[in-house]
Each structure stands twice: as structure tokens, then as C-alpha cells.
Design a protein around this motif. Sequence first.
Motif, PDB file in Angstrom:
ATOM      1  N   ASP A 226     -38.610  13.592  -9.229  1.00 60.45           N
ATOM      2  CA  ASP A 226     -38.542  14.535  -8.119  1.00 60.45           C
ATOM      3  C   ASP A 226     -38.129  15.915  -8.635  1.00 60.45           C
ATOM      4  O   ASP A 226     -37.518  16.048  -9.695  1.00 60.45           O
ATOM      5  N   SER A 227     -38.457  16.923  -7.874  1.00 62.43           N
ATOM      6  CA  SER A 227     -38.077  18.296  -8.254  1.00 62.43           C
ATOM      7  C   SER A 227     -36.679  18.665  -7.753  1.00 62.43           C
ATOM      8  O   SER A 227     -36.230  19.790  -7.963  1.00 62.43           O
ATOM      9  N   TYR A 228     -35.998  17.709  -7.101  1.00 66.21           N
ATOM     10  CA  TYR A 228     -34.627  17.931  -6.635  1.00 66.21           C
ATOM     11  C   TYR A 228     -33.772  16.710  -6.976  1.00 66.21           C
ATOM     12  O   TYR A 228     -34.287  15.584  -7.084  1.00 66.21           O
ATOM     13  N   VAL A 229     -32.477  16.940  -7.132  1.00 70.02           N
ATOM     14  CA  VAL A 229     -31.502  15.848  -7.133  1.00 70.02           C
ATOM     15  C   VAL A 229     -30.738  15.929  -5.820  1.00 70.02           C
ATOM     16  O   VAL A 229     -30.548  17.020  -5.268  1.00 70.02           O
ATOM     17  N   PHE A 230     -30.312  14.766  -5.309  1.00 73.22           N
ATOM     18  CA  PHE A 230     -29.727  14.692  -3.970  1.00 73.22           C
ATOM     19  C   PHE A 230     -28.347  14.054  -4.018  1.00 73.22           C
ATOM     20  O   PHE A 230     -28.092  13.133  -4.793  1.00 73.22           O
ATOM     21  N   GLY A 231     -27.459  14.549  -3.145  1.00 74.23           N
ATOM     22  CA  GLY A 231     -26.125  13.978  -3.035  1.00 74.23           C
ATOM     23  C   GLY A 231     -25.527  14.291  -1.678  1.00 74.23           C
ATOM     24  O   GLY A 231     -26.171  14.896  -0.813  1.00 74.23           O
ATOM     25  N   ASP A 308     -28.659   3.236  -8.704  1.00 72.96           N
ATOM     26  CA  ASP A 308     -27.218   3.250  -8.976  1.00 72.96           C
ATOM     27  C   ASP A 308     -26.452   3.917  -7.843  1.00 72.96           C
ATOM     28  O   ASP A 308     -25.346   3.484  -7.484  1.00 72.96           O
ATOM     29  N   TYR A 309     -27.015   4.976  -7.289  1.00 74.16           N
ATOM     30  CA  TYR A 309     -26.350   5.697  -6.200  1.00 74.16           C
ATOM     31  C   TYR A 309     -26.161   4.780  -4.990  1.00 74.16           C
ATOM     32  O   TYR A 309     -25.077   4.710  -4.405  1.00 74.16           O
TER      33      TYR A 309
END
Length: 347
Positions: A226-231, A308-309
Amino acid sequence: MLANVNSARKILYPFSFVYGLITNIRNRAFDLGLLRSESFDFPVISVGNLSVGGTGKSPMIEYLIRLFQPSYQVAVLSRGYGRKTKGFLLASENSSAKELGDEPLQFYRKFKDVIVAVDEKRVNGLEQLQKLKPELNVVLLDDAFQHRYVKAGYNVLLTAYDKLYTDDLLLPAGDLRESRKGADRADVIIISKCPSDLDKKEQLEIVKKIRPKPNQNVFFSCIQYDSYVFGREGKIPTDELSSWNVLMVTGIADTEPMEEFLTSLQINFQQLKFSDHQFIGNRELEKIKKSFSLIDGEKKLILTTEKDYVRSFLHTTLPVFYLPIKTEILDNSEKFNDLIKNYVRKN
């Protein structure tokens, strides 16, 4: 010499011979009808592999969900590897990774219209789904290639580009769950985790190496990040991560593709690895916190996989982000999609 076999494990080859004898007898018993395979009157697609370790089964399940979801009511049935429960369970809003396993929970959270269930006995799981969800059109069996008590209508077999089953040995000398002959049961063989620019010449060489049957189709796929990481704190473009100091925390079988991706973006990262499917308890969490505290700078984060998240970091207060991935079929995606869709239409 087999390229992907650890030389230190070759001393275990006599045990592999015994293991192979047992699995061959089992498969022969199914082939002869001495052990019964149950068929179902709705489309059942199995996604699996011959080896232990990561070949990209979860991204392929998600690929198929996206393929069918607009037109069909889809269910995913998994054994729920690593869960702390037994028997048949339907995923719900209150489900946890300890109840379902990390991958089923990921599917449920990501695709709200998809029915997700777990059962170590896949026949019972399919019977329960048929009874509880009669509106179902297609069921995807996750990691069920060796589960021959179910006779899937269509079998998708994955083998990793850098670890083809033809270059491997049976457990425990190698990583094969059954002999290479098991690939004969596949309708489609997918060489997964390929370079995105894999040329036709090398594709042909690989096809010659695995020698598919006349009725089998071979496709090549790659992992698309993906072009983003999310949290919990939002999302960050991956092309901005080079300005961050990153602690990469993983509990998956194969971390090399993610490492290569971060390196390609010139991201400064340190790594903390746990065993595949490991739940993060207090001891592991303290280890993560200690490693994270040693990273310099104020602009820093923890990066992990989506699996893992979901398994360990849904409720953490740490700045944890995950990097989603997708499977992309190289070159002949329309042909692959049509083959799978045609099986479902006919059934």
C-alpha cells in the motif's frame, strides 16, 4: 543440489523418508476412497500450499474476496491457526485474535460483508455454514490443500518464487508438508512473491521446472504494498517514512519482502522478530518498548504487518502502524479471474 534446503537439516533426511511414507499412504487412501472426501453442492475454493511458511495465502484469499464480493455472498472458512478455542465459531464484532486466529480476524475486520468462520474440522465447518447461512454462494477455504476430508471444487496452489516446491524436501529435512506429487491435485498453480518485473524468459524456465499437468494453469503473482501505513493515529504516506526512525516488529514466517520494500524507500529501520503467529504478551511488549526507547529522535514509530497488528496491537497505546499488502497477478490476471469465475458460475 536443492537450492532451498538448509544443509544442516539434510541429516534429518531419514526422518523425511518416514514422514513421506506416512503422507503418501494417507493420500493414497483418499485417492482409493478408503478415506472419504466430502463434496458440497456449492462452490468451494481451496487456497493452500505444499510447504510450511509464508507463500502469500492470506493476500490470495483477499484477492478472491475482492473478485467475488460484488456479485456473490462469500464466506471464508479457516482452521484458525494459533487460536485458543476449539470447534466452529462465526466471527463477530466482539471476536478477538485469540478466539479466531489472526488471519480470520483480519478478513472479518477488512471485509464487513464477508462471512468468516473457523473450524479445525472443515467438513463440519462447511456443514454449519450451509445450515446457518443458506444464502452463501461461494466458500473460500484458507490453508486447506492437505485437508482432504473436504473435496474442494477448485484448488489454488501457491509456491513462492524464491522457494519453489521443486527445490525443497519433505519435513523435517525440508519444508514440504507432502511430496511434490501433491501438486497434481491443483487446478491452478501460482508462483507467488515474484519480482514485479519478472520477464517472460524466466517465467517459462520456472514453468518447465515445475512441469504442470496439461489441465493445470500456471500464473505468476507479486506482492503490492500500500502507499500508506495505518494506525490509531491516522495514516502516513510510505514515501514520507524516510524521514522517520522505524522499529519493524514482525511475527510472520517471511520478513524479507517487507525488508526489501523498506530498503527500497531508503527507510531507516531496526528490526525485532518474533516467531510466526506469536501473540504479544507482557514479556514481548516490554521487549518492544525497550527496543523502541533506544531508537533516536522524536519522529519515530513502530511498523508491523496487518496480520501482526490485528493479532497484537489493536488496543495498544504505542505508535504502531501497519503496512497492508495485496496480491497482484502478473500479465494474465483476466485469464485467472475468468477461470475462477467460470468455476463458480457453473456450480
